[in-house]
Design a protein around this motif. Structure first.
Motif, mmCIF file in Angstrom:
data_model
loop_
_atom_site.group_PDB
_atom_site.id
_atom_site.type_symbol
_atom_site.label_atom_id
_atom_site.label_comp_id
_atom_site.label_asym_id
_atom_site.label_seq_id
_atom_site.Cartn_x
_atom_site.Cartn_y
_atom_site.Cartn_z
ATOM 1 N N ARG A 182 -21.370 -102.206 -66.520
ATOM 2 C CA ARG A 182 -20.311 -101.492 -67.244
ATOM 3 C C ARG A 182 -19.542 -102.459 -68.127
ATOM 4 O O ARG A 182 -19.434 -103.646 -67.840
ATOM 5 N N LYS A 217 -29.310 -102.757 -62.518
ATOM 6 C CA LYS A 217 -29.402 -102.136 -63.834
ATOM 7 C C LYS A 217 -28.162 -101.325 -64.184
ATOM 8 O O LYS A 217 -28.123 -100.647 -65.200
ATOM 9 N N ARG A 218 -27.168 -101.386 -63.333
ATOM 10 C CA ARG A 218 -25.933 -100.666 -63.646
ATOM 11 C C ARG A 218 -24.895 -101.681 -64.098
ATOM 12 O O ARG A 218 -24.352 -102.450 -63.298
ATOM 13 N N CYS A 230 -21.900 -106.572 -63.991
ATOM 14 C CA CYS A 230 -22.842 -105.887 -63.105
ATOM 15 C C CYS A 230 -22.085 -105.164 -62.003
ATOM 16 O O CYS A 230 -21.221 -105.742 -61.359
ATOM 17 N N GLU A 231 -22.398 -103.891 -61.816
ATOM 18 C CA GLU A 231 -21.706 -103.107 -60.785
ATOM 19 C C GLU A 231 -22.161 -103.507 -59.385
ATOM 20 O O GLU A 231 -21.492 -103.227 -58.408
ATOM 21 N N GLU A 232 -23.321 -104.123 -59.297
ATOM 22 C CA GLU A 232 -23.853 -104.512 -57.979
ATOM 23 C C GLU A 232 -23.232 -105.814 -57.501
ATOM 24 O O GLU A 232 -22.719 -105.902 -56.400
#
Lengths: 138, 384
Positions: free
Chosen positions: A49, A46-47, A26-28
């Motif tokens: 990678r 929702k981001r 999760c990028e968050e």
């Protein structure tokens, strides 16, 4: 009774994690997921990678499996361990290239690729990661 | 909220019923429950079952049971939430009563594991883990439980015999229980000397292949007034989920789903932990019983084993557990297990528990887990 075993498309889809410890981060919040996700299970972000876990880690604890499901029964006894990779993620997997007596909690281990099971009449071979005692590098 | 009451129960003996089918077992427990309550019809049927599709290759268990009972036409469903399926089904049934859609419902749990081999049984329990991850690595539920056990002993410096004692307590309580799979005592020494399933987890700290079916009748307060049998009130029913793999959780030794479900059930019932007279625990493995007691706040972390050894959890202790033998000794026919637990709590609260009868228990808590805590379900029953 329905047969247990490898369903080829399902097995195929799981290769990135099983072969390369590749999953989705999760990028968050940085949470790692072993499989593709649409939503981060921890923060709802929702981001996500594609990311790969470190192949080196520390053995937290282990056990020897004496009896197993039909797919794995031929390989008993085998060692299963809980490993904390260098990036802090906890993962479970089998340990190989060693006897249980050679293991101790806290020791360095590294991922390698090995045969996990041979399945069905067609003798389909499933490969995946296993951990082994780390080879000491200078 | 409308009151929901338990007004009947029916049990088959838990054992390996080689000569009987899944269909036949669930019909027997259901008929016993209906006869006990003096009923021939209900407004809805809920079946709790986990492995029917795999082991018996049979779906539509709601329709199957309705037909077996000569009740075809009635609305019927099969509910699955792993080993917590029983309480999940009770929750759906209670919702139907509270919404006013149904006045009286039959909830039947059933499982028939002996249609598979012991190895297949291990594969089945792995279905309550992430198949794409731990399943494909050969890490079945007992192996994961063994890793939790190791972590527990090393983190708390706890004695292993304290954890193994949970198996001893369950066996003690199963003595003379006619529906129990293993109604005999097993000493601590025997448990500790049994072979390892997965070190440090001994064979006798785990459950075995079991077949069985249990049924209960739930109804509204108005409807209950028309029925003769003694009643117990379903004061709360709560379910929560967690990440499926325990090692993905912030603390693998804390069943957060169980903590949540316990908290919300206590709140719903308006009682405190001190008012709970006894607990029916999910002792699928000894270590899971210990983790459950601690996660649900009845004992501090790392201390459950001490409580077990000190006799606090025995029938004459301060907080009796598994009063008819628990999963370990009464047996663990997965989808039916929580219905056995609820029926046993009902027997205690209606003073029908025979030699295992507890004095003065007004409230019972029943806890049920899917896998190693990916879902947890908690019911509180009280004297009606």
């Amino acid at each position: 009774m329905l047969e247990f075993g490898i369903r080829i498309p399902r097995y195929w889809r799981g290769k990135p994690f099983r072969y390369r410890l590749e999953g989705f981060r999760c990028e968050e919040c940085g949470e790692f997921h072993f499989s593709p996700r649409l939503v981060c299970r921890k923060c709802g972000g929702k981001r996500l990678r594609r990311d790969k876990l470190s192949e080196r880690g520390r053995l937290i604890c282990y056990t020897v499996v004496k009896s197993a499901s039909p797919s794995f029964e031929a390989y008993t006894p085998y060692i299963v361990g809980l490993i904390q990779t260098e990036d802090g993620t906890m993962i479970v997997g089998q340990l190989t290239d060693c006897d249980p007596e050679e293991l101790h909690e806290g020791m360095d281990v590294e991922a390698t690729i090995r045969r996990l099971q041979t399945d069905g009449e067609s003798r389909l071979i499933a490969y995946g990661y296993k951990f082994r005692p780390a080879i000491q590098r200078p | 909220m409308k009151k929901v009451l338990i007004a009947g129960y029916g049990l088959t003996k838990v054992e390996e019923h080689w000569d009987r089918s899944l269909e036949n077992l669930m019909a027997e427990s259901s008929l016993k429950a209906l006869e006990y309550a003096g009923l021939s019809r209900v407004d809805a049927v809920y079946v709790a079952n986990v492995y029917g599709e795999v082991l018996q290759e049979q779906a539509v268990l709601g329709s199957v049971l309705a037909e077996e009972l000569g009740m075809s036409g009635v609305q019927a469903y099969r509910i699955e939430a792993g080993a917590a399926s029983g309480i999940a089904a009770v929750k759906m049934a209670a919702n139907a009563i509270q919404s006013g859609e149904a006045n009286v419902v039959l909830v039947t749990g059933v499982e028939k594991l002996s249609d598979g081999t012991a190895e297949e049984h291990l594969a089945l329990t792995a279905m309550e883990e992430r198949e794409e991850y731990t399943g494909q690595m050969g890490v079945h539920q007992a192996a994961s439980a063994a890793l939790l056990y190791r972590l527990y002993l090393s983190r708390y410096g706890a004695r292993q015999d304290g954890i193994a004692q949970f198996a001893v307590i369950s066996h003690e309580n199963a003595v003379g229980v006619s529906h129990a799979q293993y109604p005999f005592k097993v000493g601590l020494d025997t448990v500790m000397k049994s072979p390892y399933l997965s070190e440090p987890l001994h064979r006798l700290e785990a459950t075995a292949v079991a077949d069985g079916s249990a049924a209960i009748i739930l109804c509204s307060e108005d409807f209950a007034a028309k029925l003769d049998p003694p009643k117990a009130r379903l004061a709360a029913c709560s379910l929560a989920t967690d990440y499926v793999t325990p090692f993905d959780r912030e603390d693998p030794l804390h069943f957060q789903a169980l903590a949540r479900a316990t908290h919300s059930a206590l709140e719903m019932a308006g009682v405190s932990r001190e008012q709970i007279g006894f607990l029916e625990l999910h002792d699928s493995f000894s270590i899971v019983a210990a983790l459950s007691l601690e996660s649900s706040g009845f004992f501090p972390r790392g201390k459950a084993g001490e409580a077990a050894l000190a006799g606090k959890l025995s029938l004459n202790g301060e907080l009796p557990i598994n009063t008819f033998g628990g999963l370990k000794a009464r047996g663990h026919p997965v989808g039916a297990t929580a219905i056995y637990q609820l029926a046993e709590a009902y027997l205690q609260l209606t003073h029908q528990a025979g030699k295992n009868q507890l004095d003065n228990a007004k409230h019972a808590m029943v806890q049920s887990l899917a896998g190693l805590g990916c879902a947890a379900a908690v019911c509180i029953l009280e004297e009606a």
